[in-house]
Design a protein around this motif. Structure first.
Motif, PDB file in Angstrom:
ATOM      1  N   ARG A  83      17.236 -52.708  35.051  1.00  0.00           N
ATOM      2  CA  ARG A  83      17.600 -51.559  33.899  1.00  0.00           C
ATOM      3  C   ARG A  83      16.951 -51.768  32.669  1.00  0.00           C
ATOM      4  NH1 ARG A  83      24.007 -50.410  35.383  1.00  0.00           N
ATOM      5  NH2 ARG A  83      23.579 -49.694  37.382  1.00  0.00           N
ATOM      6  N   CYS A  84      16.759 -53.061  32.507  1.00  0.00           N
ATOM      7  CA  CYS A  84      15.722 -53.359  31.117  1.00  0.00           C
ATOM      8  C   CYS A  84      14.291 -52.756  31.107  1.00  0.00           C
ATOM      9  CB  CYS A  84      15.780 -54.795  30.778  1.00  0.00           C
ATOM     10  SG  CYS A  84      17.421 -55.562  30.509  1.00  0.00           S
ATOM     11  N   TYR A  85      13.849 -53.004  32.298  1.00  0.00           N
ATOM     12  CA  TYR A  85      12.430 -52.528  32.455  1.00  0.00           C
ATOM     13  C   TYR A  85      12.433 -51.090  32.624  1.00  0.00           C
ATOM     14  CZ  TYR A  85      11.396 -57.365  33.291  1.00  0.00           C
ATOM     15  OH  TYR A  85      11.267 -58.487  32.981  1.00  0.00           O
ATOM     16  N   PHE A  86      13.375 -50.368  33.314  1.00  0.00           N
ATOM     17  CA  PHE A  86      13.445 -48.870  33.139  1.00  0.00           C
ATOM     18  C   PHE A  86      13.640 -48.530  31.618  1.00  0.00           C
ATOM     19  CE2 PHE A  86      15.998 -44.993  32.884  1.00  0.00           C
ATOM     20  CZ  PHE A  86      15.481 -44.045  33.723  1.00  0.00           C
ATOM     21  N   THR A  87      14.355 -48.868  30.916  1.00  0.00           N
ATOM     22  CA  THR A  87      14.552 -48.836  29.644  1.00  0.00           C
ATOM     23  C   THR A  87      13.244 -48.759  28.870  1.00  0.00           C
ATOM     24  OG1 THR A  87      17.029 -49.320  29.533  1.00  0.00           O
ATOM     25  CG2 THR A  87      16.114 -49.009  27.461  1.00  0.00           C
ATOM     26  N   GLU A  88      12.581 -49.937  28.903  1.00  0.00           N
ATOM     27  CA  GLU A  88      11.250 -50.240  28.217  1.00  0.00           C
ATOM     28  C   GLU A  88      10.427 -48.862  28.880  1.00  0.00           C
ATOM     29  OE1 GLU A  88       7.416 -52.830  27.949  1.00  0.00           O
ATOM     30  OE2 GLU A  88       8.378 -52.926  29.818  1.00  0.00           O
ATOM     31  N   GLY A  89      10.225 -48.655  29.952  1.00  0.00           N
ATOM     32  CA  GLY A  89       9.568 -47.718  30.577  1.00  0.00           C
ATOM     33  C   GLY A  89       9.675 -46.342  29.953  1.00  0.00           C
ATOM     34  N   ALA A  90      10.946 -45.841  29.773  1.00  0.00           N
ATOM     35  CA  ALA A  90      11.545 -44.690  29.250  1.00  0.00           C
ATOM     36  C   ALA A  90      11.009 -44.410  27.808  1.00  0.00           C
ATOM     37  CB  ALA A  90      12.959 -44.445  29.487  1.00  0.00           C
ATOM     38  N   VAL A  91      11.402 -45.564  27.136  1.00  0.00           N
ATOM     39  CA  VAL A  91      10.856 -45.363  25.626  1.00  0.00           C
ATOM     40  C   VAL A  91       9.456 -45.486  25.236  1.00  0.00           C
ATOM     41  CG1 VAL A  91      10.813 -47.068  23.649  1.00  0.00           C
ATOM     42  CG2 VAL A  91      12.924 -46.790  24.914  1.00  0.00           C
ATOM     43  N   ARG A  92       8.817 -46.417  26.203  1.00  0.00           N
ATOM     44  CA  ARG A  92       7.269 -46.140  26.110  1.00  0.00           C
ATOM     45  C   ARG A  92       6.689 -44.881  26.472  1.00  0.00           C
ATOM     46  NH1 ARG A  92       4.809 -52.241  26.639  1.00  0.00           N
ATOM     47  NH2 ARG A  92       2.885 -51.088  25.444  1.00  0.00           N
ATOM     48  N   ALA A  93       7.225 -44.237  27.630  1.00  0.00           N
ATOM     49  CA  ALA A  93       6.663 -43.121  28.146  1.00  0.00           C
ATOM     50  C   ALA A  93       6.921 -42.080  26.994  1.00  0.00           C
ATOM     51  CB  ALA A  93       7.317 -42.779  29.499  1.00  0.00           C
ATOM     52  N   TRP A  94       8.067 -41.948  26.356  1.00  0.00           N
ATOM     53  CA  TRP A  94       8.456 -41.071  25.237  1.00  0.00           C
ATOM     54  C   TRP A  94       7.424 -41.063  24.175  1.00  0.00           C
ATOM     55  CZ3 TRP A  94      11.515 -37.086  25.174  1.00  0.00           C
ATOM     56  CH2 TRP A  94      11.857 -36.314  23.944  1.00  0.00           C
TER      57      TRP A  94
END
Length: 112
Positions: A83-94
């Motif tokens: 979930r930490c990697y999902f969160t990083e991906g979501a923030v950086r994709a945004w």
């Protein structure tokens, strides 16, 4: 009553579904490790020449052998880690565009 033939076929389908889901989890975890390393070393490092941010791939090595062996408890705690990697991906994709945004979306897909 359920006929015996349908029970056997449902057990086989559950067994094959479990096999494919384990394979998918293993491929996704290995892909996420490769993505984290490639992203921060070669494809789009934070600074030119690379950065120490590639070390974010190290925690993913902890569940690797348990996932490859199909251990249920490893799946449970690795799900919390991913979930930490999902969160990083979501923030950086945004917030990012270009190749970094594409890599972030790939991280989201692999972590899901």
């Amino acid at each position: 009553m359920i006929p015996a033939n349908s029970r056997v076929s449902s057990v086989l389908s559950i067994s094959s579904l479990l096999k494919w889901s384990r394979l998918g989890a293993s491929v996704s975890l290995i892909g996420l490790i490769v993505l984290c390393l490639g992203w921060e070393i070669f494809w789009a490092p934070l600074r030119s020449g690379g950065s120490l941010l590639f070390l974010k791939a190290l925690p993913l090595l902890a569940p690797l052998f348990g996932i490859l062996r199909g251990k249920r408890d490893t799946y449970q705690w690795a799900g919390m880690l991913i979930r930490c990697y999902f969160t990083e991906g979501a923030v950086r994709a945004w917030s990012e565009t270009g190749i970094t945004g594409m890599l972030a979306r790939s991280e989201i897909v692999l972590s899901v």
